[in-house]
Design a protein around this motif. Sequence first.
Motif, PDB file in Angstrom:
ATOM      1  N   ALA A 235      37.979  56.555  86.358  1.00 42.53           N
ATOM      2  CA  ALA A 235      37.249  55.183  86.186  1.00 42.53           C
ATOM      3  C   ALA A 235      35.997  55.424  85.705  1.00 42.53           C
ATOM      4  N   TYR A 236      35.343  54.435  85.205  1.00 42.49           N
ATOM      5  CA  TYR A 236      34.184  54.280  84.771  1.00 42.49           C
ATOM      6  C   TYR A 236      33.588  53.228  84.849  1.00 42.49           C
ATOM      7  N   ALA A 237      32.098  53.360  85.324  1.00 41.65           N
ATOM      8  CA  ALA A 237      31.527  52.251  85.562  1.00 41.65           C
ATOM      9  C   ALA A 237      30.948  51.270  84.343  1.00 41.65           C
TER      10      ALA A 237
ATOM     11  N   GLN B  78      34.373  47.667  86.594  1.00 39.31           N
ATOM     12  CA  GLN B  78      34.924  49.251  86.580  1.00 39.31           C
ATOM     13  C   GLN B  78      36.172  49.124  85.481  1.00 39.31           C
ATOM     14  N   VAL B  79      35.996  50.280  84.535  1.00 40.74           N
ATOM     15  CA  VAL B  79      36.943  50.614  83.667  1.00 40.74           C
ATOM     16  C   VAL B  79      38.039  51.367  84.321  1.00 40.74           C
ATOM     17  N   GLU B  80      39.330  51.107  84.466  1.00 42.53           N
ATOM     18  CA  GLU B  80      40.115  52.254  85.200  1.00 42.53           C
ATOM     19  C   GLU B  80      41.145  52.677  84.134  1.00 42.53           C
ATOM     20  N   ALA B  81      40.787  53.879  83.574  1.00 42.00           N
ATOM     21  CA  ALA B  81      41.524  54.369  82.689  1.00 42.00           C
ATOM     22  C   ALA B  81      42.713  55.102  82.892  1.00 42.00           C
ATOM     23  N   VAL B  82      42.824  55.771  84.197  1.00 40.39           N
ATOM     24  CA  VAL B  82      43.923  56.358  84.621  1.00 40.39           C
ATOM     25  C   VAL B  82      44.128  55.940  86.154  1.00 40.39           C
TER      26      VAL B  82
ATOM     27  N   GLY C 154      53.206  56.385  75.617  1.00 38.77           N
ATOM     28  CA  GLY C 154      52.645  54.989  75.928  1.00 38.77           C
ATOM     29  C   GLY C 154      51.669  54.559  74.576  1.00 38.77           C
ATOM     30  N   GLU C 155      51.503  53.208  74.687  1.00 36.56           N
ATOM     31  CA  GLU C 155      50.964  52.915  73.308  1.00 36.56           C
ATOM     32  C   GLU C 155      49.290  53.206  73.424  1.00 36.56           C
ATOM     33  N   SER C 156      48.774  53.021  72.246  1.00 35.14           N
ATOM     34  CA  SER C 156      47.261  53.272  72.294  1.00 35.14           C
ATOM     35  C   SER C 156      46.461  52.624  73.647  1.00 35.14           C
ATOM     36  N   GLY C 157      45.643  53.338  74.113  1.00 35.05           N
ATOM     37  CA  GLY C 157      44.792  52.807  75.116  1.00 35.05           C
ATOM     38  C   GLY C 157      45.649  52.930  76.576  1.00 35.05           C
ATOM     39  N   SER C 158      46.638  53.536  76.735  1.00 36.09           N
ATOM     40  CA  SER C 158      47.509  53.535  77.918  1.00 36.09           C
ATOM     41  C   SER C 158      46.743  54.719  78.908  1.00 36.09           C
ATOM     42  N   GLY C 159      45.957  55.561  78.487  1.00 34.02           N
ATOM     43  CA  GLY C 159      45.330  56.644  79.277  1.00 34.02           C
ATOM     44  C   GLY C 159      45.919  57.823  79.173  1.00 34.02           C
ATOM     45  N   LYS C 160      46.670  58.073  78.214  1.00 32.75           N
ATOM     46  CA  LYS C 160      47.185  59.457  77.800  1.00 32.75           C
ATOM     47  C   LYS C 160      46.314  60.572  77.602  1.00 32.75           C
ATOM     48  N   THR C 161      45.196  60.141  76.869  1.00 27.32           N
ATOM     49  CA  THR C 161      43.918  61.305  76.545  1.00 27.32           C
ATOM     50  C   THR C 161      43.370  61.247  77.900  1.00 27.32           C
ATOM     51  N   GLN C 162      42.751  60.288  78.316  1.00 25.78           N
ATOM     52  CA  GLN C 162      41.960  60.602  79.596  1.00 25.78           C
ATOM     53  C   GLN C 162      42.571  61.383  80.753  1.00 25.78           C
ATOM     54  N   LEU C 163      43.938  61.268  80.915  1.00 24.53           N
ATOM     55  CA  LEU C 163      45.084  62.088  81.763  1.00 24.53           C
ATOM     56  C   LEU C 163      44.629  63.454  81.230  1.00 24.53           C
TER      57      LEU C 163
ATOM     58  N   LEU D 173      36.540  65.928  81.228  1.00 25.89           N
ATOM     59  CA  LEU D 173      36.035  64.195  81.270  1.00 25.89           C
ATOM     60  C   LEU D 173      34.307  64.184  81.111  1.00 25.89           C
ATOM     61  N   PRO D 174      34.004  63.071  80.648  1.00 26.24           N
ATOM     62  CA  PRO D 174      32.455  63.093  80.416  1.00 26.24           C
ATOM     63  C   PRO D 174      31.941  62.936  81.808  1.00 26.24           C
ATOM     64  N   PRO D 175      30.470  63.417  81.879  1.00 25.54           N
ATOM     65  CA  PRO D 175      29.605  63.123  83.209  1.00 25.54           C
ATOM     66  C   PRO D 175      29.889  62.016  83.889  1.00 25.54           C
TER      67      PRO D 175
ATOM     68  N   ASP E 236      47.801  67.006  72.867  1.00 22.16           N
ATOM     69  CA  ASP E 236      47.685  65.560  72.686  1.00 22.16           C
ATOM     70  C   ASP E 236      47.889  64.871  71.188  1.00 22.16           C
ATOM     71  N   GLU E 237      48.745  64.442  70.837  1.00 18.72           N
ATOM     72  CA  GLU E 237      49.134  63.932  69.645  1.00 18.72           C
ATOM     73  C   GLU E 237      48.877  64.806  68.608  1.00 18.72           C
ATOM     74  N   PRO E 238      49.581  66.071  68.719  1.00 13.22           N
ATOM     75  CA  PRO E 238      49.151  67.090  67.951  1.00 13.22           C
ATOM     76  C   PRO E 238      49.652  66.954  66.525  1.00 13.22           C
TER      77      PRO E 238
ATOM     78  N   SER F 119      52.176  61.756  73.115  1.00 13.46           N
ATOM     79  CA  SER F 119      52.189  61.080  71.752  1.00 13.46           C
ATOM     80  C   SER F 119      52.454  59.511  72.078  1.00 13.46           C
ATOM     81  N   HIS F 120      51.751  58.647  71.132  1.00 10.26           N
ATOM     82  CA  HIS F 120      52.266  57.062  71.134  1.00 10.26           C
ATOM     83  C   HIS F 120      53.595  57.066  70.589  1.00 10.26           C
ATOM     84  N   ASP F 121      54.304  57.831  69.865  1.00 14.32           N
ATOM     85  CA  ASP F 121      55.459  57.739  69.215  1.00 14.32           C
ATOM     86  C   ASP F 121      56.589  58.454  69.917  1.00 14.32           C
TER      87      ASP F 121
ATOM     88  N   GLY G  94      43.170  44.400  79.767  1.00 11.64           N
ATOM     89  CA  GLY G  94      42.240  45.339  79.312  1.00 11.64           C
ATOM     90  C   GLY G  94      42.010  46.206  80.626  1.00 11.64           C
ATOM     91  N   ALA G  95      41.396  47.323  80.469  1.00 14.06           N
ATOM     92  CA  ALA G  95      41.083  48.384  81.459  1.00 14.06           C
ATOM     93  C   ALA G  95      40.193  47.610  82.654  1.00 14.06           C
ATOM     94  N   THR G  96      39.410  46.603  82.395  1.00  9.63           N
ATOM     95  CA  THR G  96      38.693  46.261  83.378  1.00  9.63           C
ATOM     96  C   THR G  96      39.134  44.991  84.206  1.00  9.63           C
TER      97      THR G  96
HETATM   98  N1  LIG Z   1      33.895  57.161  78.098  1.00  6.92           N
HETATM   99  C1  LIG Z   1      34.561  56.199  78.308  1.00  6.92           C
HETATM  100  N2  LIG Z   1      34.090  55.115  78.927  1.00  6.92           N
HETATM  101  C2  LIG Z   1      34.666  54.087  79.102  1.00  6.92           C
HETATM  102  N3  LIG Z   1      36.091  53.817  79.059  1.00  6.92           N
HETATM  103  C3  LIG Z   1      36.719  54.794  78.343  1.00  6.92           C
HETATM  104  C4  LIG Z   1      35.997  55.934  78.008  1.00  6.92           C
HETATM  105  N4  LIG Z   1      36.750  56.993  77.399  1.00  6.92           N
HETATM  106  C5  LIG Z   1      37.847  55.994  77.377  1.00  6.92           C
HETATM  107  N5  LIG Z   1      37.926  54.981  78.033  1.00  6.92           N
HETATM  108  C6  LIG Z   1      38.838  54.083  78.098  1.00  6.92           C
HETATM  109  O1  LIG Z   1      40.062  54.559  78.792  1.00  6.92           O
HETATM  110  C7  LIG Z   1      41.137  53.778  78.429  1.00  6.92           C
HETATM  111  C8  LIG Z   1      42.502  55.127  78.005  1.00  6.92           C
HETATM  112  O2  LIG Z   1      41.948  55.566  76.786  1.00  6.92           O
HETATM  113  P1  LIG Z   1      42.702  56.709  76.265  1.00  6.92           P
HETATM  114  O3  LIG Z   1      41.998  57.323  75.346  1.00  6.92           O
HETATM  115  O4  LIG Z   1      43.230  57.540  77.592  1.00  6.92           O
HETATM  116  O5  LIG Z   1      44.168  56.087  75.553  1.00  6.92           O
HETATM  117  P2  LIG Z   1      45.323  56.918  74.922  1.00  6.92           P
HETATM  118  O6  LIG Z   1      46.420  56.640  75.477  1.00  6.92           O
HETATM  119  O7  LIG Z   1      45.077  58.235  74.758  1.00  6.92           O
HETATM  120  O8  LIG Z   1      45.304  56.144  73.520  1.00  6.92           O
HETATM  121  P3  LIG Z   1      45.648  56.609  72.089  1.00  6.92           P
HETATM  122  O9  LIG Z   1      47.134  56.603  71.584  1.00  6.92           O
HETATM  123  O10 LIG Z   1      44.721  55.454  71.205  1.00  6.92           O
HETATM  124  O11 LIG Z   1      44.987  57.965  71.893  1.00  6.92           O
HETATM  125  C9  LIG Z   1      40.799  52.856  77.175  1.00  6.92           C
HETATM  126  O12 LIG Z   1      40.983  51.835  77.808  1.00  6.92           O
HETATM  127  C10 LIG Z   1      39.430  53.250  76.851  1.00  6.92           C
HETATM  128  O13 LIG Z   1      38.895  52.348  76.404  1.00  6.92           O
END
Ligand SMILES: Nc1ncnc2c1ncn2[C@@H]1O[C@H](COP(=O)(O)OP(=O)(O)OP(=O)(O)O)[C@@H](O)[C@H]1O
Length: 319
Positions: A15-17, A22-26, A43-52, A60-62, A175-177, A208-210, A274-276
């Motif tokens: 999560a990010y403030a 709060q943005v809940e990414a995963v 999962g489609e774009s924004g579903s949290g794959k990269t954050q996972l 993860l960023p600080p 991740d999306e290689p 992958s999103h695919d 939306g993530a918030t």
């Molecule tokens: N530094 C950050 N601060 C706040 N929110 C973030 C940050 N980084 C990612 N997010 C949010 O986390 C959520 C998940 O993003 P993520 O990049 O994991 O998606 P993804 O599934 O990898 O998408 P894609 O297929 O486009 O790569 C998104 O809603 C994004 O806006």
Amino acid sequence: MSREPILEVERLRVAYAGRGGQVEAVRDVSLRVDAGECVGIVGESGSGKTQLCLAVLGLLPPNARRDGVVRFAGAPGDAVRAVRGERIAMVFQDPQTALTPHLRIGTQMAEVLVHHRRVSGPAAREAARAMLAHVGISDPDRCLRRYPHELSGGMRQRVLIATSLLCEPQLLIADEPTTALDVTVQAQVLELLARLRRERRMAILLVSHDLAVVAGLAARIVVMYAGRVVEEAPADALFRGPRHPYTAALIACAPNPDGPIPARMATLPGQPPGATERFPGCPFVSRCDRAVERCRREDPAMVALDDGRRFACHAPLSA
Ligand SMILES: Nc1ncnc2c1ncn2[C@@H]1O[C@H](COP(=O)(O)OP(=O)(O)OP(=O)(O)O)[C@@H](O)[C@H]1O
Ligand code: SF4
Ligand SMILES: [Mg+2]
């Protein structure tokens, strides 16, 4: 065959403030990858794959807040950081930015071994040369002398995969290689990953999103939607009979590999929340053609079946 877990993720949250809340990414993600196994995450774009992936790798960023447990080969969370780049390797989408522009390929690859394994310069260079040949680069000596911008996208991704393999990792997080590559090169890189998994018993977490990208390689597929896992199943069972309506929609949108590829790939209408956004019910409700009244009120709990399948839905498709 005995199942030996190499990666275990339990109730992971990221999560990010943010200004809008709060943005809940995963949200509460659990999964497991066994030794030598390829698990796909779609999962489609924004579903949290990269954050996972970043959370698993401790990258993860600080300002991110991470909760939950990540175990690598049985050792808890922080051990992942200690073995990152060595026993756990990673390959990301953009091979251009992952390489250092002003260093020759040979120098960058050799540095990895000198750093992690304290191998001498000439031995490291020879190991790099052998690994480039192993990933199918036809003139490895020439490649070692090149700078990243002198290589094609497919060559750069092969170089990155070769670099990630130098320390013989037990797990590769990819991740999306292949997303940045054209279709023919995409197929070659996926074939390379499949071969490496077989020959080295290297586990792969392939993101992958695919769906078509993970379909050929992953034995098990985890489907993510709006930061959570909505379904997991062995790949063949998932394609034969998806239980979650979102998985069914993803499969319906994927081009059929046996038929003509549609000129424009179908996409799923509507947007994920939306993530918030806060809501009491199922995150898929606004796009779901099976939604019932309960779906708006109550978030569906995950149901796990004996055959290794699990899904979170109040009105799943029948088996
Ligand atoms: N530094 C950050 N601060 C706040 N929110 C973030 C940050 N980084 C990612 N997010 C949010 O986390 C959520 C998940 O993003 P993520 O990049 O994991 O998606 P993804 O599934 O990898 O998408 P894609 O297929 O486009 O790569 C998104 O809603 C994004 O806006
Ligand atoms: S819980 Fe309801 S809205 Fe959500 S996927 Fe299942 S049927 Fe659709
Ligand atoms: Mg991503």
